[in-house]
Structures are given as structure tokens and as C-alpha cells.
Design a protein around this motif. Structure first.
Motif, PDB file in Angstrom:
ATOM      1  N   THR A 179       0.838  -1.203   0.000  1.00 52.89           N
ATOM      2  CA  THR A 179       0.000   0.000   0.000  1.00 52.89           C
ATOM      3  C   THR A 179       0.871   1.250   0.000  1.00 52.89           C
ATOM      4  N   ALA A 180       1.925   1.240   0.828  1.00 55.71           N
ATOM      5  CA  ALA A 180       2.839   2.387   0.873  1.00 55.71           C
ATOM      6  C   ALA A 180       3.519   2.589  -0.480  1.00 55.71           C
ATOM      7  N   GLU A 181       3.921   1.506  -1.117  1.00 56.78           N
ATOM      8  CA  GLU A 181       4.558   1.615  -2.433  1.00 56.78           C
ATOM      9  C   GLU A 181       3.567   2.115  -3.496  1.00 56.78           C
ATOM     10  N   ARG A 182       2.338   1.663  -3.402  1.00 56.12           N
ATOM     11  CA  ARG A 182       1.318   2.149  -4.344  1.00 56.12           C
ATOM     12  C   ARG A 182       1.074   3.640  -4.141  1.00 56.12           C
ATOM     13  N   ASP A 183       1.021   4.056  -2.889  1.00 56.99           N
ATOM     14  CA  ASP A 183       0.812   5.482  -2.587  1.00 56.99           C
ATOM     15  C   ASP A 183       1.969   6.337  -3.093  1.00 56.99           C
TER      16      ASP A 183
END
Length: 200
Positions: free
Chosen positions: A140-144
Motif C-alpha cells: 500500500t505504501a509503495e502504491r501510494d
């Protein structure tokens, strides 16, 4: 251990003994007598510290689950640094150390243990569920940050990565896969979700 000789940290010694048995003989060999024999203490020592053997096993697994909390924070903090495939490869290689892999087998093989762990708040297959949440948080952090496509379904991608990696490690008779084998699996699983600049 002779009567009257105090164990320095009985809980830790019993956990260490259980882990040695898991690694050497597998989950079917794990009994209260085997653990206390391996630890070199009387059987009563285990029952002095735990209500019963399933309570002991639940604490053993919960200790592994709690270790994931620090790992999860470190993995999430690595978002945006290095390569995504490199970060995931390192996380999965670290996650599936021989003891953790044996603990997953233990959890799968004992219904009462799974029930106790779920009562303690674990979901799915205990330990694996928490590991999937760790990966999902990182993804999720990488997608953000834009390193994964915006429509990436991390709720599907995380358990897919976890399951594929677990299959590499699940055979107790085989040698553990090397990091390159894990990297190939990670690369194949995440390829469709990576932004163009992250491929490779």
C-alpha cells in the motif's frame, strides 16, 4: 535437570526446546514430554508456566507473531527506497526462516491451536495472516508512492506473494531456496503491478 536447580528463564528455554524439535523432527513430534526432555527439565515445569500444552503452543506462535510487528514497521519504512522486488525478496527470505516455516506447519496441523490463536485475535492461518497484512501494508505504501500501478489490489497481491513464497519453503526435506529463487517468484508475481520505471 536435577531437582532444586533453577532454570534461568524457563519459558524461553521451553520455547527454544520446542523450536529445536520442530526443526529436527517436525510438528508431529512436538509433545509436552518431548519439550521438557529436550529442555532438560521435569514435565511439571511446563505446567507451572502454562495452563496446558495447547496454551504453551499458542504462546510459542504468538511470540513469532509479535516479532512480525517490528519487521512490518521496518518493511513499511523501506517503501520508496531500493527496489520493490529487492525489498520484498528480503522480507520474504527473512520471514520464512526455518523456525517460522515449521511453526506454520504446526499451526496447520493442530485444530485446537488454531482455535486458541483465533480467540487471541489472529485471523486466517495464524502467522500467515499477520505476514500477509505486513506485505499488504508495505505494498500500500509503495502504491501510494507511485511505484505500483494505482489500481493494484494489494489485498490480492500480498497473499499471492506469501503463498508462492511459502511453496518454495514448505518442503522440510529440501534445502531452503536461495534469495535468487525467491526473487524470481517475487518478480513474476508483481510484474503486472509495477510501474514501467520499476520493472527490472
Amino acid at each position: 535437570m536435577p531437582t532444586g536447580v533453577a532454570m534461568r528463564d524457563p519459558r524461553r528455554q521451553l520455547f527454544d526446546a520446542a523450536e529445536r524439535i520442530l526443526l529436527r523432527d517436525g510438528p508431529n513430534a512436538l509433545t509436552s514430554r518431548a519439550v521438557t526432555t529436550e529442555a532438560g527439565c521435569a514435565k511439571g515445569v511446563l505446567h507451572r508456566h502454562f495452563a496446558d500444552f495447547d496454551a504453551f503452543l499458542a504462546e510459542l506462535v504468538l511470540a513469532r507473531i509479535h516479532r512480525l510487528e517490528d519487521r512490518s514497521a521496518a518493511l513499511r519504512a523501506s517503501a520508496g527506497t531500493g527496489t520493490l522486488t529487492g525489498n520484498l525478496t528480503a522480507a520474504l527470505t527473512d520471514l520464512f526462516d526455518p523456525v517460522a516455516t515449521a511453526v506454520v506447519s504446526l499451526v496447520i496441523s493442530r485444530d485446537e491451536l488454531r482455535a486458541r490463536l483465533r480467540a487471541a485475535g489472529s485471523t486466517g492461518i495464524p502467522l500467515m495472516g499477520e505476514a500477509a497484512a505486513m506485505l499488504a501494508s508495505y505494498l500500500t505504501a509503495e502504491r501510494d508512492l507511485g511505484r505500483l500501478k494505482p489500481d493494484t489490489d494489494v489485498g490480492v497481491l500480498a497473499p499471492t506473494l506469501l503463498g508462492a513464497a511459502h511453496l518454495l519453503y514448505a518442503d522440510r526435506e529440501a534445502r531452503s531456496p536461495d534469495a535468487e529463487a525467491v526473487r524470481r517468484v517475487v518478480t513474476a508475481v508483481v510484474a503486472g503491478a509495477l510501474r514501467g520505471e520499476e520493472i527490472g
